[in-house]
Design an enzyme around this catalytic site. Structure first.
Site, PDB file in Angstrom:
ATOM      1  CG  HIS A 407     -15.366  -8.894  -2.436  1.00 24.82           C
ATOM      2  ND1 HIS A 407     -14.138  -8.611  -4.282  1.00 24.82           N
ATOM      3  CD2 HIS A 407     -14.875 -10.320  -2.842  1.00 24.82           C
ATOM      4  CE1 HIS A 407     -14.619  -9.299  -4.691  1.00 24.82           C
ATOM      5  NE2 HIS A 407     -14.794 -10.552  -4.336  1.00 24.82           N
ATOM      6  CG  HIS A 435     -22.353  -8.758   3.754  1.00 25.56           C
ATOM      7  ND1 HIS A 435     -23.404 -10.255   3.632  1.00 25.56           N
ATOM      8  CD2 HIS A 435     -22.855  -8.091   3.117  1.00 25.56           C
ATOM      9  CE1 HIS A 435     -24.421  -9.687   2.854  1.00 25.56           C
ATOM     10  NE2 HIS A 435     -23.345  -8.152   2.293  1.00 25.56           N
ATOM     11  CG  HIS A 437     -22.715  -4.169   1.293  1.00 23.11           C
ATOM     12  ND1 HIS A 437     -22.027  -4.283  -0.168  1.00 23.11           N
ATOM     13  CD2 HIS A 437     -23.539  -5.173   1.208  1.00 23.11           C
ATOM     14  CE1 HIS A 437     -22.340  -5.596  -0.245  1.00 23.11           C
ATOM     15  NE2 HIS A 437     -23.129  -6.307   0.633  1.00 23.11           N
ATOM     16  CD  GLU A 447     -25.132  -3.851  -1.427  1.00 24.78           C
ATOM     17  OE1 GLU A 447     -23.950  -3.799  -3.333  1.00 24.78           O
ATOM     18  OE2 GLU A 447     -25.906  -4.929  -1.717  1.00 24.78           O
ATOM     19  CG  HIS A 460     -27.458  -6.883   3.065  1.00 23.63           C
ATOM     20  ND1 HIS A 460     -26.549  -6.462   1.745  1.00 23.63           N
ATOM     21  CD2 HIS A 460     -27.748  -5.444   3.410  1.00 23.63           C
ATOM     22  CE1 HIS A 460     -26.908  -5.928   1.349  1.00 23.63           C
ATOM     23  NE2 HIS A 460     -27.919  -5.331   2.196  1.00 23.63           N
ATOM     24  CB  THR A 540     -26.091  -6.982  -3.824  1.00 26.42           C
ATOM     25  OG1 THR A 540     -25.308  -6.461  -2.012  1.00 26.42           O
ATOM     26  CG2 THR A 540     -27.322  -6.307  -3.292  1.00 26.42           C
TER      27      THR A 540
END
Length: 636
Positions: A407, A435, A437, A447, A460, A540
């Site tokens: 992911h 991590h 996104h 996000e 994050h 999230t």
């Protein structure tokens, strides 16, 4: 390519020689102490064979053992199309006025120095102008070798490099060890018809038969030496292909080749020698460095024509084709059902965010994350004080383990604890992991958004309340988690992320993991950590537990476009034995704020975004007023 400014070798040689003469003089003054002085390796000599060949260069020139070396093998089915790689603007490439050309044999290659008004290069995705200083050649003793770069496992009989230096610097010697200080255009040769333009250079080879020979030749328009189609090319970051191998080169390798006859190529192979006139003749040939590892780098192409798909393995056609397709379709349906049965989730259709609530009911809750931050509606809270970061600058007894979980890219932190306190929160929180996104393009990826503006990436840093023994125990507790969120913008190269990005090739597939060399986590953060937004929300990703205190910092982290591209294309969501699918667009859409408020730590974080209509309104009134005045003046 040869070290730019091979004409500088004379300078290095003369300095070394002066030093050696001085040393010999001193030693001779002490007659009883002089034994032997080895002049063979003056100026740290190097070659293409033997004990001074490419495999030994790093012993004397450490940079030759670096991670971003050239040349490389370009596998066209693995390159990425980058539409920012536009056409080049070649100023002065078709002119010879005030341009002088000096042809020389430096013992390693045939080189043409460009003197006077040097041609300039811009465009092609470059952020600055570059000036052409010289061009030179690499060739082999046979037709199946000679080029330094290879294209889809094919080596060409010769390769030409046109070496440029950034116009920010005075010359090659000043630019050669600076980041992106050099720009090199690489051209492959194929055997074909006689090339009249190159004959104007080749015809002088008898005058430079030996090392250090040189001759002034009639200037030739540089563009006349190049192929007609320069629209399709490959781009990567690399190094000089000869010592000192500085990793300062933006490489452009063109797809279309230059034609040259067999006779002309043989003149390269046999007319020029690598020795001085007083030494036995040795042909100057096979002057190319072997292919170097690509490591974590990406190769880009200027358009889709540069991305050539591998030929599929041919299979016999038969009447069972329709049946095979039907079976494949049934297997796909079965796999989809198994995924849903295992409560698998992702960002792809069928298992994406809109379906999460089916298997994870909390994902349909009223306090979900991420959200859109409306800065004008944020409430100032004087209790949101500065944070205390404990251990964030520490590297001792801290382990960083990076993994691809299918992911995202995640770095787990173990060992000596890092904690945060303050920031309007009464409890202390332990750091668990961080991590990312990101999106497939610059306008999306984060996000959270600020005033409906999304950013290309968001990081994050996840913490859990120290009241609980483990993260798993805290995840379902009120205020059990605290996440620090950082938004990214495209800017200069951010070397603080090098340790992460350079290891992406080791976590290319799901379940891959690697230990990093620990670095201070605080180095990743922006300078201003006093201005931030606060709200209460959720994870999230599933299970979407509504246990998170969110802190979103106003100041962004800058990262280069090339670094972002490595996130987009170097890590995949699949296992190693499956077809590669990039991890990208791994973000959840923003969720309703509902009953919640967003708080701000500082008045500077509360503002109304300036819209285009608000900016243009006074201008429109002004233009209208001028128009009325003109109308009445014309009428009366």
């Amino acid at each position: 390519m040869c070290s730019p400014g091979m004409h500088l070798s004379a300078l290095f040689y003369s300095r070394s020689t002066l030093f050696m003469v001085f040393a010999v003089a001193v030693l001779l003054a002490r007659a009883d102490s002089f034994v032997h002085v080895d002049f063979h390796r003056h100026g740290n000599d190097w070659s293409y064979g033997g004990e001074h060949g490419p495999t030994h260069w790093h012993a004397v020139f450490p940079t030759c053992g670096g991670e971003n070396q050239s040349p490389i093998h370009i596998e066209t089915h693995k390159v990425f199309v980058n539409h920012k790689l536009t056409a080049f603007e070649m100023e002065g490439y078709d002119q010879i006025q005030n341009l002088n050309m000096s042809l020389k044999n430096n013992g390693h290659t045939v080189q043409v120095d460009l003197l006077g008004v040097q041609p300039r290069l811009r465009g092609g995705g470059l952020s600055r102008d570059y000036q052409a200083a010289q061009f030179h050649f690499h060739w082999g003793a046979t037709d199946d070798r000679g080029s330094e770069h290879a294209l889809d496992n094919k080596h060409y009989p010769m390769e030409m490099h046109i070496v440029h230096h950034s116009s920010h610097y005075s010359g090659l010697s000043d630019a050669m060890d600076k980041a992106e200080g050099l720009k090199v255009l690489g051209f492959f040769f194929e055997i074909g018809e006689e090339n009249e333009q190159f004959e104007k250079i080749i015809s002088h080879f008898k005058e430079i038969a030996h090392k250090d020979d040189h001759v002034e030749i009639e200037a030739i328009p540089l563009r006349s030496l190049l192929p007609s189609d320069l629209s399709t090319y490959y781009r990567y970051q690399g190094s000089l292909t000869t010592p000192p191998c500085y990793e300062s080169v933006i490489w452009t390798v063109f797809q279309e080749t230059i034609q040259i006859s067999k006779r002309q190529l043989d003149i390269f192979r046999h007319e020029v020698k690598q020795n001085l006139p007083t030494e036995p003749d040795i042909d100057l040939t096979d002057d190319f460095r072997p292919i170097q590892p690509l490591n974590s780098r990406n190769i880009y192409t200027s358009n889709i024509n540069g991305r050539i798909q591998q030929e599929p393995v041919s299979r016999p056609q038969n009447s069972a084709k329709v049946l095979t397709v039907s079976i494949s379709y049934m297997i796909s349906l079965l796999m989809f059902a198994l995924i849903r049965l295992c409560n698998e989730w992702g960002y792809e259709p069928g298992i994406g965010p809109s379906t999460w609530h089916t298997d994870y009911p909390q994902c349909g809750g009223s306090s979900q994350s991420p959200i859109s931050v409306d800065t004008a509606a944020a409430v100032l809270d004087s209790n949101l004080t500065t944070f205390t970061f404990n251990g964030y600058n520490n590297i001792n007894n801290v382990r960083m383990s990076m993994k691809n979980n299918g992911h995202t890219v995640q770095i787990d932190l173990t060992g000596k604890l890092m904690t945060i306190s303050g920031g309007g929160v009464k409890d202390t929180y332990r750091t668990k992991q961080f991590h990312f996104h990101w999106g497939s393009e610059d306008r999306r990826g984060s996000e959270h958004d600020i005033n409906d503006k999304h950013f290309p990436m968001e990081m994050h840093v996840v913490h859990y309340n120290s009241k609980y023994n483990t993260f798993d125990e805290a995840v379902n507790q009120t205020n059990g988690l605290h996440v620090l969120a950082f938004l990214f913008e495209v800017g200069e190269v951010n070397h603080h992320f090098d340790e992460i990005i350079h290891h992406f090739y080791q976590i290319a597939h799901k379940a891959d993991h690697v230990d990093l060399t620990t670095f201070p986590l605080a180095e990743l953060f922006p300078e201003d950590l006093k201005v931030y937004y606060r709200y209460h929300g959720s994870l999230t990703t599933p299970p979407c537990s509504e246990s998170v205190i969110w802190t979103i910092f106003k100041e962004t982290i800058k990262i280069s476009e090339d670094q972002l591209m490595k996130f987009r294309h170097n890590v995949h969501r699949n296992y190693a034995n499956e077809t590669d699918r990039d991890i990208s667009n791994d973000f959840r859409p923003t969720q309703p704020l509902n009953h919640r408020f967003v708080y701000a730590s500082d008045p500077s974080a509360i503002y109304k975004p300036i819209s285009a209509s608000r900016v243009n309104k006074p201008l429109s009134i002004f233009v209208l007023g001028i128009s009325v005045l003109i109308f009445f003046n014309c009428r009366f």
